[in-house]
Design a protein around this motif. Structure first.
Motif, PDB file in Angstrom:
ATOM      1  N   SER A 157       0.800  -1.224   0.000  1.00 45.21           N
ATOM      2  CA  SER A 157       0.000   0.000   0.000  1.00 45.21           C
ATOM      3  C   SER A 157       0.835   1.278   0.000  1.00 45.21           C
ATOM      4  CB  SER A 157      -0.937   0.013   1.212  1.00 45.21           C
ATOM      5  OG  SER A 157      -0.202  -0.097   2.422  1.00 45.21           O
ATOM      6  N   SER A 158       2.037   1.247   0.581  1.00 45.73           N
ATOM      7  CA  SER A 158       2.830   2.470   0.696  1.00 45.73           C
ATOM      8  C   SER A 158       3.957   2.567  -0.321  1.00 45.73           C
ATOM      9  CB  SER A 158       3.426   2.564   2.108  1.00 45.73           C
ATOM     10  OG  SER A 158       4.291   1.468   2.360  1.00 45.73           O
ATOM     11  N   LEU A 159       4.027   1.626  -1.249  1.00 46.78           N
ATOM     12  CA  LEU A 159       5.133   1.597  -2.209  1.00 46.78           C
ATOM     13  C   LEU A 159       4.573   1.591  -3.627  1.00 46.78           C
ATOM     14  CD1 LEU A 159       8.238   1.450  -2.178  1.00 46.78           C
ATOM     15  CD2 LEU A 159       8.043  -1.038  -2.278  1.00 46.78           C
ATOM     16  N   PRO A 160       4.737   2.685  -4.384  1.00 51.38           N
ATOM     17  CA  PRO A 160       4.197   2.718  -5.747  1.00 51.38           C
ATOM     18  C   PRO A 160       4.976   1.819  -6.706  1.00 51.38           C
ATOM     19  CG  PRO A 160       5.410   4.725  -5.279  1.00 51.38           C
ATOM     20  CD  PRO A 160       5.348   3.957  -3.994  1.00 51.38           C
ATOM     21  N   PHE A 161       4.234   1.264  -7.674  1.00 52.79           N
ATOM     22  CA  PHE A 161       4.812   0.406  -8.703  1.00 52.79           C
ATOM     23  C   PHE A 161       4.590   1.046 -10.072  1.00 52.79           C
ATOM     24  CE2 PHE A 161       4.843  -2.417  -5.274  1.00 52.79           C
ATOM     25  CZ  PHE A 161       5.357  -3.660  -5.600  1.00 52.79           C
ATOM     26  N   GLU A 162       5.488   0.735 -10.996  1.00 49.40           N
ATOM     27  CA  GLU A 162       5.276   1.111 -12.395  1.00 49.40           C
ATOM     28  C   GLU A 162       5.836   0.021 -13.294  1.00 49.40           C
ATOM     29  OE1 GLU A 162       7.940   3.967 -14.393  1.00 49.40           O
ATOM     30  OE2 GLU A 162       8.731   4.410 -12.387  1.00 49.40           O
ATOM     31  N   VAL A 163       5.206  -0.169 -14.441  1.00 49.49           N
ATOM     32  CA  VAL A 163       5.711  -1.092 -15.450  1.00 49.49           C
ATOM     33  C   VAL A 163       6.518  -0.280 -16.443  1.00 49.49           C
ATOM     34  CG1 VAL A 163       5.091  -2.676 -17.317  1.00 49.49           C
ATOM     35  CG2 VAL A 163       3.795  -2.692 -15.179  1.00 49.49           C
ATOM     36  N   SER A 164       7.713  -0.757 -16.789  1.00 48.13           N
ATOM     37  CA  SER A 164       8.587   0.016 -17.663  1.00 48.13           C
ATOM     38  C   SER A 164       9.173  -0.851 -18.759  1.00 48.13           C
ATOM     39  CB  SER A 164       9.727   0.648 -16.847  1.00 48.13           C
ATOM     40  OG  SER A 164      10.545   1.470 -17.650  1.00 48.13           O
ATOM     41  N   ARG A 165       9.386  -0.238 -19.917  1.00 43.13           N
ATOM     42  CA  ARG A 165      10.076  -0.855 -21.047  1.00 43.13           C
ATOM     43  C   ARG A 165      11.091   0.155 -21.571  1.00 43.13           C
ATOM     44  NH1 ARG A 165       6.767  -4.216 -19.517  1.00 43.13           N
ATOM     45  NH2 ARG A 165       4.888  -4.915 -20.591  1.00 43.13           N
ATOM     46  N   PRO A 166      12.223  -0.277 -22.099  1.00 46.16           N
ATOM     47  CA  PRO A 166      13.156   0.658 -22.730  1.00 46.16           C
ATOM     48  C   PRO A 166      12.504   1.351 -23.923  1.00 46.16           C
ATOM     49  CG  PRO A 166      14.214  -1.458 -22.324  1.00 46.16           C
ATOM     50  CD  PRO A 166      12.751  -1.651 -22.078  1.00 46.16           C
ATOM     51  N   ALA A 167      12.767   2.633 -24.080  1.00 45.33           N
ATOM     52  CA  ALA A 167      12.186   3.386 -25.195  1.00 45.33           C
ATOM     53  C   ALA A 167      12.576   2.778 -26.536  1.00 45.33           C
ATOM     54  CB  ALA A 167      12.627   4.850 -25.113  1.00 45.33           C
ATOM     55  N   ALA A 168      13.765   2.183 -26.606  1.00 43.82           N
ATOM     56  CA  ALA A 168      14.241   1.593 -27.862  1.00 43.82           C
ATOM     57  C   ALA A 168      13.405   0.404 -28.305  1.00 43.82           C
ATOM     58  CB  ALA A 168      15.699   1.165 -27.725  1.00 43.82           C
ATOM     59  N   LEU A 169      12.586  -0.158 -27.402  1.00 45.38           N
ATOM     60  CA  LEU A 169      11.749  -1.313 -27.738  1.00 45.38           C
ATOM     61  C   LEU A 169      10.294  -0.918 -27.972  1.00 45.38           C
ATOM     62  CD1 LEU A 169      13.096  -3.913 -25.123  1.00 45.38           C
ATOM     63  CD2 LEU A 169      14.019  -3.320 -27.369  1.00 45.38           C
ATOM     64  N   ALA A 170      10.025   0.375 -28.079  1.00 45.50           N
ATOM     65  CA  ALA A 170       8.644   0.859 -28.169  1.00 45.50           C
ATOM     66  C   ALA A 170       7.912   0.366 -29.412  1.00 45.50           C
ATOM     67  CB  ALA A 170       8.621   2.385 -28.130  1.00 45.50           C
ATOM     68  N   SER A 171       8.646   0.046 -30.482  1.00 50.19           N
ATOM     69  CA  SER A 171       7.994  -0.395 -31.719  1.00 50.19           C
ATOM     70  C   SER A 171       7.548  -1.856 -31.661  1.00 50.19           C
ATOM     71  CB  SER A 171       8.943  -0.201 -32.910  1.00 50.19           C
ATOM     72  OG  SER A 171      10.108  -1.005 -32.753  1.00 50.19           O
ATOM     73  N   LEU A 172       7.967  -2.584 -30.644  1.00 47.70           N
ATOM     74  CA  LEU A 172       7.618  -3.998 -30.518  1.00 47.70           C
ATOM     75  C   LEU A 172       6.303  -4.161 -29.766  1.00 47.70           C
ATOM     76  CD1 LEU A 172      11.122  -5.397 -29.453  1.00 47.70           C
ATOM     77  CD2 LEU A 172      10.174  -5.271 -31.777  1.00 47.70           C
ATOM     78  N   ASP A 173       5.657  -5.305 -29.927  1.00 48.14           N
ATOM     79  CA  ASP A 173       4.466  -5.586 -29.143  1.00 48.14           C
ATOM     80  C   ASP A 173       4.851  -5.730 -27.677  1.00 48.14           C
ATOM     81  OD1 ASP A 173       4.549  -8.703 -28.365  1.00 48.14           O
ATOM     82  OD2 ASP A 173       5.411  -8.439 -30.368  1.00 48.14           O
ATOM     83  N   PRO A 174       3.902  -5.481 -26.756  1.00 44.64           N
ATOM     84  CA  PRO A 174       4.250  -5.461 -25.325  1.00 44.64           C
ATOM     85  C   PRO A 174       4.920  -6.737 -24.827  1.00 44.64           C
ATOM     86  CG  PRO A 174       2.079  -4.508 -25.651  1.00 44.64           C
ATOM     87  CD  PRO A 174       2.506  -5.064 -26.980  1.00 44.64           C
ATOM     88  N   ALA A 175       4.458  -7.902 -25.286  1.00 46.81           N
ATOM     89  CA  ALA A 175       5.040  -9.158 -24.811  1.00 46.81           C
ATOM     90  C   ALA A 175       6.492  -9.306 -25.259  1.00 46.81           C
ATOM     91  CB  ALA A 175       4.212 -10.339 -25.291  1.00 46.81           C
ATOM     92  N   SER A 176       6.780  -8.954 -26.514  1.00 47.82           N
ATOM     93  CA  SER A 176       8.158  -9.047 -27.013  1.00 47.82           C
ATOM     94  C   SER A 176       9.066  -8.041 -26.317  1.00 47.82           C
ATOM     95  CB  SER A 176       8.188  -8.819 -28.528  1.00 47.82           C
ATOM     96  OG  SER A 176       7.483  -9.844 -29.208  1.00 47.82           O
TER      97      SER A 176
END
Length: 369
Positions: free
Chosen positions: A336-355
């Motif tokens: 509850s007191s620790l925020p989370f975020e999902v991150s991917r390298p910007a260089a992989l932005a053209s790929l589908d999320p799973a890849s």
């Protein structure tokens, strides 16, 4: 003040193009980057491995893995220069606080002396490397101190990894901790707003917990690119998929698609498919989330108990599990007191999320420090 983390490679060679390679129990992932450039991804590949070829991060069937690697590199025309990530129980990482020593040779002697007490393997059977990652100024009671991260890997495991790459027709450019590749891949994007990667951190600056959930889970605590703590946790997709296969009798290769199809963001009755399989999949995911939450708490407690540990500001999730709908949110709900975020390298932005999720760690392994 923390220093920028240098790339801790157990062996190293410069190349025009470099492939970061990660080998897990279920697949291999390769990401190619031109060295010294902007970090732009030039090529990538993901391929399945035969069941049982890899176990707990170590190669069990080198012939099978080498055969897959030969085919993957040939079909995708990848550079033969490879930096391999390692993450298994044959690697030990410790952070030590020592009196500040300027002379590199004297520091090496001091580190090796301390390593005899902290490393659970004979030093003549280990490959050692270390880097200064921080420190504290002098006080009334003591002189300046430095924090040193020590990496020890079993020499026979390193030799086997090198032999595997050569068996596959590849040229080893380096072997690196997978956790360090993770920090390189996501460190810049995880900086707080307004901060620059090149800025020095204050002694009491907060840190980030990076959590890459694949077959197992790679954990790393870092201030910018200074690694303070790392651990490989057994909980991950491998256990979740194994539980699903055991509960349903489905073929192992069908488990991952079912996990993504069912996810944790919808009610079971809203999902198309066989109801018993949907419920079994949901149960496996929920058990996996609970196990990962326990591992995260254990790691956070262990890290916090260390001398001079910096407070953790937030958690960055990556890896294949982070692409499963609702998975990241379910893990975050336990903190509850620790925020989370999902991150991917910007260089992989053209790929589908799973890849992009699967290639994050490989991409970081190919990056220069």
């Amino acid at each position: 003040m923390p220093f920028e983390m240098k790339q801790i490679t157990l062996t190293s060679r410069r190349a025009k193009s470099l492939v970061g390679l990660e080998i897990e129990a279920g697949s291999v992932a390769a990401a190619e980057i031109r060295s010294g450039g902007s970090g732009q991804l030039s090529k990538s590949a993901i391929a399945p491995l035969p069941s049982g070829a890899v176990h707990d991060g170590e190669i069990v069937d080198p012939d099978a893995v080498a055969s897959v690697l030969r085919d993957v590199f040939a079909e995708n025309k990848l550079s033969k220069q490879v930096r391999l990530g390692i993450a298994n129980q044959s690697v030990v990482v410790r952070t030590m606080r020592l009196p500040a020593i300027d002379d590199p040779k004297e520091l090496d002697v001091a580190v090796r002396f301390q390593a005899q007490e902290q490393i659970p393997m004979p030093l003549d059977q280990a490959v050692l490397d270390h880097r200064v990652v921080g420190g504290i100024p002098a006080t009334e009671d003591s002189g300046p101190m430095i924090d040193v991260i020590l990496v020890a890997a079993r020499r026979d495991m390193i030799d086997a990894s090198m032999q595997l790459l050569r068996k596959a027709g590849l040229q080893p450019a380096g072997i690196d901790l997978s956790a360090f590749g993770l920090i390189r891949a996501l460190g810049s994007s995880a900086l707080p707003a307004g901060e620059d990667e090149g800025e020095e951190s204050s002694v009491d600056a907060s840190a980030i917990l990076y959590c890459n959930i694949g077959e197992t889970t790679n954990l790393a605590v870092a201030k910018r690119r200074s690694c303070l703590f790392t651990r490989v946790a057994p909980a991950g997709l491998g256990a979740i998929e194994g539980n699903l296969v055991a509960a349903t009798g489905m073929a192992p290769e069908h488990a991952a698609p079912w996990l993504h199809h069912v996810g944790l963001s919808q009610l079971p009755e809203q999902i198309d498919g066989d109801p018993p399989t949907i419920l079994a999949t949901r149960s496996a995911l929920e058990t996996g989330v609970a196990d990962l939450q326990s591992e995260l708490r254990l790691s956070l407690d262990f890290y916090a108990a260390g001398e001079g540990s910096a407070p953790i500001d937030h958690v960055v999730l990556s890896g294949p599990a982070s692409a499963i709908p609702g998975f990241a949110e379910a893990i975050e709900a336990g903190f509850s007191s620790l925020p989370f975020e999902v991150s991917r390298p910007a260089a992989l932005a053209s790929l589908d999320p799973a890849s992009a999720a699967r290639l994050t760690l490989s991409y970081g392994l190919a990056l220069d420090s």
